[in-house]
Design an enzyme around this catalytic site. Structure first.
Site, PDB file in Angstrom:
ATOM      1  N   GLY A  34      -2.029   1.891  -8.077  1.00  0.00           N
ATOM      2  CA  GLY A  34      -1.749   3.189  -7.456  1.00  0.00           C
ATOM      3  C   GLY A  34      -0.491   3.816  -8.026  1.00  0.00           C
ATOM      4  N   ASN A  36      -0.240   6.428 -10.161  1.00  0.00           N
ATOM      5  CA  ASN A  36      -0.323   7.799 -10.685  1.00  0.00           C
ATOM      6  C   ASN A  36       0.494   8.785  -9.869  1.00  0.00           C
ATOM      7  OD1 ASN A  36      -2.826   7.074  -8.980  1.00  0.00           O
ATOM      8  ND2 ASN A  36      -2.628   9.294  -8.720  1.00  0.00           N
ATOM      9  N   THR A  37       0.984   8.352  -8.715  1.00  0.00           N
ATOM     10  CA  THR A  37       1.708   9.292  -7.859  1.00  0.00           C
ATOM     11  C   THR A  37       2.664   8.527  -6.936  1.00  0.00           C
ATOM     12  OG1 THR A  37       1.399  11.130  -6.302  1.00  0.00           O
ATOM     13  CG2 THR A  37      -0.089   9.274  -6.045  1.00  0.00           C
ATOM     14  N   GLY A  38       3.456   9.290  -6.172  1.00  0.00           N
ATOM     15  CA  GLY A  38       4.285   8.712  -5.107  1.00  0.00           C
ATOM     16  C   GLY A  38       5.198   7.583  -5.544  1.00  0.00           C
ATOM     17  N   ILE A  39       5.275   6.583  -4.691  1.00  0.00           N
ATOM     18  CA  ILE A  39       6.191   5.457  -4.904  1.00  0.00           C
ATOM     19  C   ILE A  39       5.808   4.689  -6.177  1.00  0.00           C
ATOM     20  CG2 ILE A  39       6.971   3.265  -3.895  1.00  0.00           C
ATOM     21  CD1 ILE A  39       6.291   4.589  -1.095  1.00  0.00           C
ATOM     22  N   GLY A  40       4.506   4.532  -6.396  1.00  0.00           N
ATOM     23  CA  GLY A  40       4.040   3.772  -7.555  1.00  0.00           C
ATOM     24  C   GLY A  40       4.486   4.387  -8.871  1.00  0.00           C
ATOM     25  N   SER A 163       4.609  -2.387   4.930  1.00  0.00           N
ATOM     26  CA  SER A 163       5.215  -1.287   5.694  1.00  0.00           C
ATOM     27  C   SER A 163       5.791  -1.834   6.996  1.00  0.00           C
ATOM     28  CB  SER A 163       4.158  -0.235   6.024  1.00  0.00           C
ATOM     29  OG  SER A 163       4.667   0.696   6.941  1.00  0.00           O
ATOM     30  N   TYR A 188      -4.694   0.911   9.716  1.00  0.00           N
ATOM     31  CA  TYR A 188      -3.623   0.890   8.702  1.00  0.00           C
ATOM     32  C   TYR A 188      -2.627  -0.231   9.022  1.00  0.00           C
ATOM     33  CZ  TYR A 188       0.410   2.384   5.897  1.00  0.00           C
ATOM     34  OH  TYR A 188       1.473   2.421   5.006  1.00  0.00           O
TER      35      TYR A 188
HETATM   36  N1  LIG Z   1       4.944   6.930   2.120  1.00  0.00           N
HETATM   37  C1  LIG Z   1       5.427   6.162   3.088  1.00  0.00           C
HETATM   38  O1  LIG Z   1       6.149   6.625   4.002  1.00  0.00           O
HETATM   39  C2  LIG Z   1       5.119   4.689   3.125  1.00  0.00           C
HETATM   40  C3  LIG Z   1       5.674   3.915   4.145  1.00  0.00           C
HETATM   41  C4  LIG Z   1       5.393   2.562   4.186  1.00  0.00           C
HETATM   42  C5  LIG Z   1       4.585   1.990   3.227  1.00  0.00           C
HETATM   43  N2  LIG Z   1       4.044   2.766   2.248  1.00  0.00           N
HETATM   44  C6  LIG Z   1       3.147   2.126   1.260  1.00  0.00           C
HETATM   45  O2  LIG Z   1       3.551   2.478  -0.037  1.00  0.00           O
HETATM   46  C7  LIG Z   1       2.425   2.409  -0.923  1.00  0.00           C
HETATM   47  C8  LIG Z   1       2.397   3.661  -1.805  1.00  0.00           C
HETATM   48  O3  LIG Z   1       2.246   4.774  -0.959  1.00  0.00           O
HETATM   49  P1  LIG Z   1       2.717   6.253  -1.336  1.00  0.00           P
HETATM   50  O4  LIG Z   1       3.531   6.745  -0.209  1.00  0.00           O
HETATM   51  O5  LIG Z   1       3.261   6.305  -2.702  1.00  0.00           O
HETATM   52  O6  LIG Z   1       1.300   7.010  -1.232  1.00  0.00           O
HETATM   53  P2  LIG Z   1       0.480   7.895  -2.273  1.00  0.00           P
HETATM   54  O7  LIG Z   1       1.378   8.866  -2.935  1.00  0.00           O
HETATM   55  O8  LIG Z   1      -0.701   8.373  -1.511  1.00  0.00           O
HETATM   56  O9  LIG Z   1       0.020   6.822  -3.345  1.00  0.00           O
HETATM   57  C9  LIG Z   1      -0.996   5.896  -3.068  1.00  0.00           C
HETATM   58  C10 LIG Z   1      -1.582   5.420  -4.377  1.00  0.00           C
HETATM   59  O10 LIG Z   1      -2.644   4.493  -4.075  1.00  0.00           O
HETATM   60  C11 LIG Z   1      -3.774   4.883  -4.832  1.00  0.00           C
HETATM   61  N3  LIG Z   1      -5.029   4.457  -4.253  1.00  0.00           N
HETATM   62  C12 LIG Z   1      -5.594   4.804  -3.081  1.00  0.00           C
HETATM   63  N4  LIG Z   1      -6.813   4.253  -2.970  1.00  0.00           N
HETATM   64  C13 LIG Z   1      -7.019   3.538  -4.105  1.00  0.00           C
HETATM   65  C14 LIG Z   1      -8.089   2.773  -4.601  1.00  0.00           C
HETATM   66  N5  LIG Z   1      -9.237   2.644  -3.931  1.00  0.00           N
HETATM   67  N6  LIG Z   1      -7.971   2.172  -5.805  1.00  0.00           N
HETATM   68  C15 LIG Z   1      -6.845   2.327  -6.533  1.00  0.00           C
HETATM   69  N7  LIG Z   1      -5.792   3.060  -6.126  1.00  0.00           N
HETATM   70  C16 LIG Z   1      -5.887   3.655  -4.923  1.00  0.00           C
HETATM   71  C17 LIG Z   1      -3.698   6.408  -4.880  1.00  0.00           C
HETATM   72  O11 LIG Z   1      -4.545   6.933  -5.883  1.00  0.00           O
HETATM   73  P3  LIG Z   1      -5.088   8.453  -5.794  1.00  0.00           P
HETATM   74  O12 LIG Z   1      -3.947   9.332  -6.179  1.00  0.00           O
HETATM   75  O13 LIG Z   1      -6.225   8.468  -6.753  1.00  0.00           O
HETATM   76  O14 LIG Z   1      -5.520   8.666  -4.374  1.00  0.00           O
HETATM   77  C18 LIG Z   1      -2.220   6.570  -5.188  1.00  0.00           C
HETATM   78  O15 LIG Z   1      -1.985   6.349  -6.534  1.00  0.00           O
HETATM   79  C19 LIG Z   1       1.192   2.255  -0.018  1.00  0.00           C
HETATM   80  O16 LIG Z   1       0.786   0.903  -0.048  1.00  0.00           O
HETATM   81  C20 LIG Z   1       1.711   2.596   1.360  1.00  0.00           C
HETATM   82  O17 LIG Z   1       1.007   1.945   2.396  1.00  0.00           O
HETATM   83  C21 LIG Z   1       4.295   4.101   2.160  1.00  0.00           C
END
Ligand SMILES: NC(=O)c1ccc[n+]([C@@H]2O[C@H](COP(=O)([O-])OP(=O)(O)OC[C@H]3O[C@@H](n4cnc5c(N)ncnc54)[C@H](OP(=O)(O)O)[C@@H]3O)[C@@H](O)[C@H]2O)c1
Length: 304
Positions: A34, A36-40, A163, A188
């Site tokens: 994951g 391509n965006t966000g934290i990753g 989380s 979740y």
């Molecule tokens: N944001 C927060 O406040 C927060 C808080 C606690 C924990 N987290 C954790 O941090 C991690 C990253 O989250 P984020 O905030 O960066 O969210 P995000 O921007 O939505 O990024 C999520 C990533 O996961 C990918 N993904 C989703 N379904 C997938 C699948 N079936 N196969 C492969 N990749 C998939 C998405 O791809 P697409 O772009 O194609 O959808 C995207 O690259 C997650 O595990 C989340 O639970 C986040």
């Protein structure tokens, strides 16, 4: 007006811990799901800046290539590549791992980051409830398949992005896939608790291999994660000032991936780049072992 005046202080507080390690990763390979965006994406950028070969494992290759191009423009000579991985499909995970082991073979850092949050009731290609399937089972299988490469490359590290939400979860063994009743928030939280329990059990099983595994809470971060929930999207927009940027959210993953002082630290949970507490239900060895067995059964694998 008051919020505006307080904004710099709020932002400073919300930003949380910073990874201050200057460790280089030349010659090392890192894989981030994951990415391509966000934290990753921010995690990938940081590891690329440190000289690692970084593999972005994304379900949408086009989006992955856009992220890779952005990283290349920001890091001269970045070794970044995109590979297709859909965590909602065990066939895709197996195909990804097979190709990876054939073409890359070594792996020093695996960051299980990809995830979904509060989506409507959906099932993965294999019939698993989506949160459980993507956030837990998909990464469980991926780690299983890549463990040989991690062991060969030791010292190596696995980081599981969980989380704080794990505190509100419990493992509903009687209805793991929420067929009886479905609540997207609880689904979740269950998957994030599963991340913590997986980390605990895997760390125990990896004793002596020089492969560490730790889970992280990245903080509350402005990202697309809340896209499925109108309420959460509104809340995140209203309180965006209090949220971390994705770069700030990536700090704890980066810290766990590179900090020298964590070389032999395993089975722990981190937040803001410091050890964090785990909910009582995340510290139960019996639940961790049972979840392990159930996960193996669901995936049809034998992981002793
Ligand atoms: N944001 C927060 O406040 C927060 C808080 C606690 C924990 N987290 C954790 O941090 C991690 C990253 O989250 P984020 O905030 O960066 O969210 P995000 O921007 O939505 O990024 C999520 C990533 O996961 C990918 N993904 C989703 N379904 C997938 C699948 N079936 N196969 C492969 N990749 C998939 C998405 O791809 P697409 O772009 O194609 O959808 C995207 O690259 C997650 O595990 C989340 O639970 C986040």
């Amino acid at each position: 007006l008051i919020l505006r005046l307080m904004s710099p202080h709020i932002r400073k507080y919300a930003a949380g811990g910073v990874c201050t390690s200057t460790a280089r990763l030349d010659g090392k390979t890192a894989l981030i799901t994951g990415a391509n965006t966000g934290i990753g994406k921010e995690t990938a950028l940081d590891l690329a800046l440190r000289g690692a070969r970084v593999i972005l494992a994304c379900r949408d290759v086009e989006k992955g290539e856009e992220a890779a191009a952005e990283i290349r423009t920001r890091v001269g000579g970045a070794q970044v590549e995109v590979r297709e991985l859909d965590l909602a499909d065990t066939y895709s995970i197996r195909a990804f791992a097979q190709k990876f082991l054939r073409e890359v073979s070594h792996l020093h850092i695996l960051i299980n980051n990809g995830g979904v949050m509060m989506c409507p009731y959906m099932k993965t290609a294999d019939g698993f409830e989506m949160h459980l399937g993507v956030n837990h089972l998909g990464h469980f299988l991926l780690t299983f398949l890549l463990l040989g490469a991690l062991k060969r490359s030791a010292p190596s590290r696995i980081i599981v992005v969980s989380s704080l939400a794990h505190y509100f979860g419990w493992i509903r063994f009687h209805d793991l896939h929420s067929q009886g009743s479905y609540n997207s928030g609880l689904a979740y939280c269950q998957s994030k608790l599963a991340n913590v329990l997986f980390t605990r059990e895997l760390a125990r099983r990896l004793t002596g291999w020089n492969v560490t595994v730790n889970s992280v809470h990245p903080g509350t971060v402005r990202s697309d994660l809340v896209r499925h929930s109108t309420l959460m999207s509104i809340m995140f927009a209203l309180f965006s000032m209090f949220l971390k940027t994705p770069k700030e959210g990536a700090q704890t993953s980066n810290y766990c991936a590179v900090a020298e002082e964590l070389e032999s630290i395993t089975g722990k949970h981190f937040s803001d780049c410091v050890p964090a507490s785990v909910a009582p239900q995340g510290r139960c060895d019996e639940t961790a072992r049972k979840l392990w067995e159930v996960s193996c059964d669901l995936l049809g694998i034998n992981w002793n």
